[in-house]
Design an enzyme around this catalytic site. Structure first.
Site, mmCIF file in Angstrom:
data_model
loop_
_atom_site.group_PDB
_atom_site.id
_atom_site.type_symbol
_atom_site.label_atom_id
_atom_site.label_comp_id
_atom_site.label_asym_id
_atom_site.label_seq_id
_atom_site.Cartn_x
_atom_site.Cartn_y
_atom_site.Cartn_z
ATOM 1 C CG HIS A 72 10.548 91.179 6.625
ATOM 2 N ND1 HIS A 72 11.775 91.100 7.242
ATOM 3 C CD2 HIS A 72 10.733 91.991 5.558
ATOM 4 C CE1 HIS A 72 12.656 91.842 6.585
ATOM 5 N NE2 HIS A 72 12.054 92.396 5.555
ATOM 6 C CG ASN A 145 16.747 94.070 6.632
ATOM 7 O OD1 ASN A 145 15.711 93.687 7.173
ATOM 8 N ND2 ASN A 145 16.817 94.370 5.351
ATOM 9 C CG HIS A 336 5.040 103.184 8.694
ATOM 10 N ND1 HIS A 336 6.012 103.431 7.743
ATOM 11 C CD2 HIS A 336 3.972 103.908 8.320
ATOM 12 C CE1 HIS A 336 5.535 104.279 6.847
ATOM 13 N NE2 HIS A 336 4.293 104.580 7.169
HETATM 14 FE FE1 HDD Z 1 10.399 96.341 4.288
HETATM 15 C C1 HDD Z 1 8.248 94.563 6.183
HETATM 16 C C2 HDD Z 1 12.870 95.911 6.651
HETATM 17 C C3 HDD Z 1 12.681 97.814 2.179
HETATM 18 C C4 HDD Z 1 7.924 97.086 2.138
HETATM 19 N N1 HDD Z 1 10.533 95.414 6.062
HETATM 20 C C5 HDD Z 1 9.538 94.725 6.679
HETATM 21 C C6 HDD Z 1 10.008 94.195 7.925
HETATM 22 C C7 HDD Z 1 11.312 94.568 8.051
HETATM 23 C C8 HDD Z 1 11.649 95.345 6.879
HETATM 24 C C9 HDD Z 1 12.240 94.244 9.198
HETATM 25 C C10 HDD Z 1 9.196 93.342 8.880
HETATM 26 C C11 HDD Z 1 8.655 94.144 10.006
HETATM 27 C C12 HDD Z 1 7.917 93.231 10.956
HETATM 28 O O1 HDD Z 1 8.598 92.492 11.688
HETATM 29 O O2 HDD Z 1 6.689 93.248 10.932
HETATM 30 N N2 HDD Z 1 12.385 96.717 4.363
HETATM 31 C C13 HDD Z 1 13.201 96.552 5.452
HETATM 32 C C14 HDD Z 1 14.488 97.147 5.193
HETATM 33 C C15 HDD Z 1 14.444 97.661 3.930
HETATM 34 C C16 HDD Z 1 13.116 97.407 3.407
HETATM 35 C C17 HDD Z 1 15.633 97.178 6.179
HETATM 36 C C18 HDD Z 1 15.493 98.403 3.157
HETATM 37 C C19 HDD Z 1 16.456 99.043 3.685
HETATM 38 N N3 HDD Z 1 10.325 97.248 2.474
HETATM 39 C C20 HDD Z 1 11.378 97.826 1.795
HETATM 40 C C21 HDD Z 1 10.874 98.495 0.613
HETATM 41 C C22 HDD Z 1 9.507 98.311 0.604
HETATM 42 C C23 HDD Z 1 9.201 97.517 1.774
HETATM 43 C C24 HDD Z 1 11.718 99.259 -0.378
HETATM 44 C C25 HDD Z 1 8.480 98.773 -0.376
HETATM 45 C C26 HDD Z 1 8.609 99.740 -1.219
HETATM 46 N N4 HDD Z 1 8.439 95.840 4.145
HETATM 47 C C27 HDD Z 1 7.610 96.318 3.194
HETATM 48 C C28 HDD Z 1 6.164 95.925 3.443
HETATM 49 C C29 HDD Z 1 6.274 95.106 4.757
HETATM 50 C C30 HDD Z 1 7.751 95.144 5.061
HETATM 51 C C31 HDD Z 1 5.451 95.262 2.307
HETATM 52 C C32 HDD Z 1 5.650 93.719 4.799
HETATM 53 C C33 HDD Z 1 4.881 93.640 6.076
HETATM 54 C C34 HDD Z 1 4.905 94.971 6.626
HETATM 55 O O3 HDD Z 1 5.613 95.795 5.798
HETATM 56 O O4 HDD Z 1 4.383 95.337 7.645
HETATM 57 O O5 HDD Z 1 5.399 97.057 3.605
#
Ligand code: HDD
Length: 713
Positions: A72, A145, A336
């Protein structure tokens, strides 16, 4: 609970600085006398180390970048508010959902998943839909999402999924695209991803605008009421402008013409006062119904059909202010799913549980310090007092000698809050189980809801899915991956698999070729479960189709119309259309062979907003050719023909009146025009009110996809 006073509270959130009418200074506040020349020994001599002004400026510049988000990375955001319309105190004690009319400030960020920070907005991808609520009881983040399900069932597969979709590691290609071998290799071995793949190959993955996307919390969460009772809940955002997409060919062209298309669209809509708006809805599932359905509520590859449980609207979100500084706000915001307030809690969805670890962890390397909550955009409006101390870039100056609990020297402060005083207490769920690395049998259906999704689409939408799969798999070099994918698609719908197979020159295999590694355990290398198909109890769901979506209300608000002009254009034709569009909150922009003025039939002049060099029809929702043009010249202008051809191919409304209708006869698609194409609004008469109204009505239907039947036989 106080109502949120827009600007006042926002200013509390943001440390604003503005250099207007101020001296230029160093970071230490010393006024700068010369910002153009470094300190040198003589005017042609070497620079001096003592030049603290130069050193400070360059040092700061050298450290300007922070790591982009792991996923993202590319996104855009805006401020706004959430307002309760239908309070649900019987279900949740969350303060921000208690009273009708109560407003809570929010910041929403929309994003693509796979591309880097500088990548195109129009990639075929899932869109992130994250909202931070600055509630009086602390921060609540709904990090969802624009698709209600996910690729995988367990967080342990998330790094694998992302490694597979990101550019391949040996050559860092392709950027912001899933159409490559590693992604489809992984997917072809993960039958649980099939439902999500249907969504990702549908037009949901190429939205017309962030403002025209639905949003979903994806996981099942819990609402907790004052009595401590829990209800399962699924969150939905429903856009006021309806859910709309562009065509795939269009998306690819937009990526070249204006990779900031969605960012610009969001920004401009807010600047123009067309504030994007969504309704927040909930699907409520009583605890006792946890096992009532053919799918498991904890499985994030499943949705709850709206036919089984309707969405109840509880409030609305309006985005009404662009950020003042992209980096400080949109880039530094840290979401978060674990940021919850009393009244909202988690389910045991294993994907959600993993996320609860990941998000704080990632901020530590992205924002560099455990003090990221002190960055203005992340700061809670509820007071923060605890014994967390120090660390990089600490902003708070904690007074006193006590930084531990319990203490007597600080009079026991800060003290714990009882539940009745708003203290957060996790839902008192009973858990009595063995520790296992296993997946529940109830997660083993990988095809039932993929079928439901596919069957719920219109013919046009189905053919878009087929084309998307042909495109994606057509870019896969390894034959065995394509075969495995066709095998999986045949489990969803044999016709779908066969139609894709025709486009990629690969046969559908007679048996499923995918070795099932569903929850692999050392005892059973090929997995401990066979996938199965559980027929959905709902056969068809209109809410899953963008074209049948019941929430789509006809409107042209904030849409853009290209008005093609050249010397001799009828001034009244242009003016009447522009005025009518403005009344509907839409905009007409003049495109001419060159920038500057276009001379009108009334000896007046109309300023061109764009030339055919600086604009392209993919950047507009509809095209209007007014009466009175230098017809011969335009019909011979290749740029004009390409402009019209794209608009026609992308199934947009094209309107022409008076002499202008003749321009269409010269267009490359002239022989394919069907008499019943309601997207072509033509009139021999000039600029009548009926013509303009017909044009506006047609535009409110967004696109005339049926036209594709004549184009691609
Ligand atoms: Fe995630 C970012 C949505 C599964 C680990 N995620 C991130 C963002 C969104 C989502 C919208 C961007 C937020 C922003 O605008 O800063 N993610 C989802 C959805 C998931 C999902 C809807 C499943 C239903 N994500 C998911 C899993 C993991 C992560 C299973 C790790 C085990 N996601 C992350 C992250 C991020 C992230 C690496 C990257 C930047 C951040 O968190 O802040 O932690």
């Amino acid at each position: 609970m106080k109502n949120f006073q827009d600007e006042k509270q926002r200013d509390l959130l943001i440390n604003k600085s503005d250099g207007t009418n101020k001296f230029l200074t160093t970071d230490q506040g010393v006024r700068i006398n010369d910002d153009n020349n470094s300190l040198k020994a003589g005017e042609r001599g070497p620079s001096l180390l003592e030049d603290f002004i130069l050193r400070e400026k360059i040092t700061h510049f050298d450290h300007e970048r922070i790591p982009e988000r792991i996923v993202h990375a590319r996104g855009s955001g805006a401020h706004g508010f959430f307002e309760v319309t239908n309070p649900i105190p019987e279900l949740t004690k969350a303060g921000f959902l208690q009273e009708a009319g109560l407003k809570t400030p929010v910041f929403a960020r929309f994003s693509t998943v796979a591309g880097s920070r500088g990548s195109t907005d129009l990639a075929r991808d899932v869109r992130g839909f994250a909202v931070k609520f600055y509630t009086q009881e602390g921060i609540y983040d709904l990090v969802g999402n624009n698709i209600p399900v996910f690729f995988i069932q367990d967080a342990s597969k998330f790094p694998d999924l992302i490694h597979a979709v990101k550019p391949e590691p040996h050559n860092e290609m392709p950027q912001a695209a899933s159409a490559h071998d590693t992604f489809w290799d992984f997917i072809s071995l993960m039958p649980e991803s099939m439902h999500m793949i249907m969504w990702a190959m549908s037009d949901r993955a190429i939205p017309r605008s962030y403002r025209m996307m639905e949003g979903f919390g994806v996981h099942t969460f819990r609402l907790i009421n004052e009595a401590g009772n829990s209800t399962f809940v699924k969150f939905h955002w429903k856009p006021k402008l309806g859910t709309h997409a562009v065509a795939w060919d269009e998306a690819q062209k937009i990526s070249g013409k204006n990779p900031d298309f969605h960012r610009e669209d969001l920004w401009e809509a807010i600047e123009m006062g067309n504030f994007p708006e969504w309704e927040l809805g909930v699907q409520i599932i009583p605890e006792e119904d946890e096992h009532k359905y053919e799918f498991d509520l904890l499985d994030p590859t499943k949705l709850v059909p709206e036919e089984l449980i309707p969405v109840t609207i509880v409030g609305r979100m309006v985005l009404n202010k662009n950020p003042d500084n992209f980096f400080a706000e949109t880039e530094q915001i840290a979401f978060h799913p674990g940021h919850v307030v009393p009244g909202i809690d988690f389910s045991n969805d294993p994907l959600l549980q993993g996320r609860l670890f990941s998000y704080t962890d990632t901020q530590l390397s992205r924002l560099g310090s455990p003090n990221f909550h002190e960055i203005p955009i992340n700061r809670s409006v509820a007071p923060v007092h605890n014994n967390q101390r120090d660390g990089h870039m600490r902003q708070e100056i904690n007074k006193g000698r006590v930084s531990y609990h319990p203490n007597s020297l600080g009079g026991g402060c800060p003290y714990q809050a009882k539940i009745a005083e708003g203290g957060f207490a996790s839902f008192n769920e009973r858990v009595d189980a063995h520790k296992v690395r296993e997946r529940s049998e109830s997660f083993a259906d990988h095809f039932g809801q993929a079928k439901l999704f596919f069957n719920s689409q219109t013919d046009v939408e189905k053919s878009h899915i087929v084309k998307a799969l042909r495109f994606e798999l057509g870019k896969v070099d390894t034959a065995a991956i394509r075969v495995r994918m066709l095998g999986l698609l045949s489990q969803i719908d044999m016709q779908l698999a066969e139609r894709v197979s025709m486009g990629i020159g690969t046969q559908v295999p007679p048996i499923l070729e995918t070795p099932i590694n569903h929850g692999v355990s050392p005892e059973n290398e090929m997995g401990n479960q066979e996938p199965k198909t559980v027929e959905s109890s709902v056969e068809n769901s209109d809410a899953l189709s963008m074209l049948k979506n019941p929430t789509n209300t006809p409107t042209i608000a904030s849409r853009k119309v290209a008005i093609i002009c050249s010397d001799g254009v009828s001034e009244a034709s242009v003016k009447n259309m522009k005025d009518a569009l403005l009344k509907e909150d839409a905009k007409g922009l003049v495109i001419a062979p060159h920038l500057g003025a276009v001379l009108t039939d009334e000896d007046g002049a109309i300023a061109a907003d764009f030339s055919f060099l600086t604009a392209s029809s993919v950047l507009f929702d509809a095209v209007y050719i007014p009466h009175g043009l230098g017809l011969t010249a335009l019909a011979e202008n290749d740029d004009v023909m390409e402009f019209l051809n794209d608009a026609y191919k992308h199934c947009k409304v094209i309107g022409a009146n008076g002499e202008a209708t003749a321009v269409l006869s010269a267009a490359p698609f002239a022989s394919k025009i069907s008499n019943d194409d309601a997207g072509l609004v033509l009139s021999g008469e000039i600029g009548t009110e009926t013509f303009i109204q017909d044009f506006i009505n047609a535009m409110s239907e967004h696109r005339f996809w049926e036209r594709e039947k004549n184009l691609y036989k």
